[in-house]
Design an enzyme around this catalytic site. Structure first.
Site: not given
Length: 200
Positions: A177-179
């Site tokens: 989730f692009r975290l």
């Protein structure tokens, strides 16, 4: 070395070893090299890391190639390693710094370690110049092989290594989730290193 520079270099060393041990990384020493002309026109290409230590990160090329000319005009560069198979979602390492030419003894030693066909290619190639046909290149290769038949091939003049002396490292650890997790180490004008976390 300062403690933070040593920490950044140790982090790179551990990640590079992990990439070399990974079956998913075909060429872990492949890195994108970004350069720019004196007036700021950028270009990038993939080269191979051949050595690194506390003094910097070394690759080899013709000094009069496109990248060689840019580095002569503007001796600064950025490197990017992308190891997609590592950890949860890949790891990137960015390195930015000033560039210097390695000394002749270091370049000679590396050139002598190369496979003979690669040595021949270094003599035969006018890197980045226009090539009229593949046959012309094959002819040049044959001429070099004949010239050096039965004897050692010495490093050609104008072929050497560049060392990128780091002024910044960034470690990017991919996550779902692009975290992502990002850590940046930077050296200021006074030679002091700092470390901070960045938003993904």
């Amino acid at each position: 070395m300062t403690d933070l520079y040593a920490e950044a270099l140790a982090t790179f060393t551990a990640l590079f070893a992990e990439a070399k041990a990974s079956s998913g990384e075909i060429e872990p020493n492949a890195m994108t090299l970004a350069t720019a002309t004196a007036d700021g026109r950028p270009s990038a290409r993939t080269v191979l890391l051949k050595a690194f230590d506390e003094h910097g990160f070394v690759f080899y090329t013709h000094l009069h190639s496109h990248k060689g000319r840019e580095l002569e005009e503007n001796p600064r560069a950025a490197l990017l390693f992308l190891w997609r198979s590592l950890r949860a979602a890949g790891i990137q390492v960015r390195i930015e710094g000033v560039v210097e030419i390695v000394d002749e003894a270091e370049a000679d030693a590396y050139f002598a370690s190369r496979p003979r066909p690669s040595q021949v290619g270094a003599w035969a190639s006018a890197q980045s110049e226009t090539l009229e046909s593949r046959e012309d290149f094959d002819d040049r290769i044959a001429q070099v092989e004949a010239e050096f038949e039965g004897r050692e091939i010495l490093r050609p003049e104008g072929w050497s290594g560049f060392r990128v002396v780091p002024q910044a490292f960034e470690f990017w650890y991919g996550a779902e989730f692009r975290l992502h997790e990002r850590w940046r180490y930077e050296c200021d004008a006074a030679g002091e290193w700092s470390k901070r976390m960045l938003y993904p």
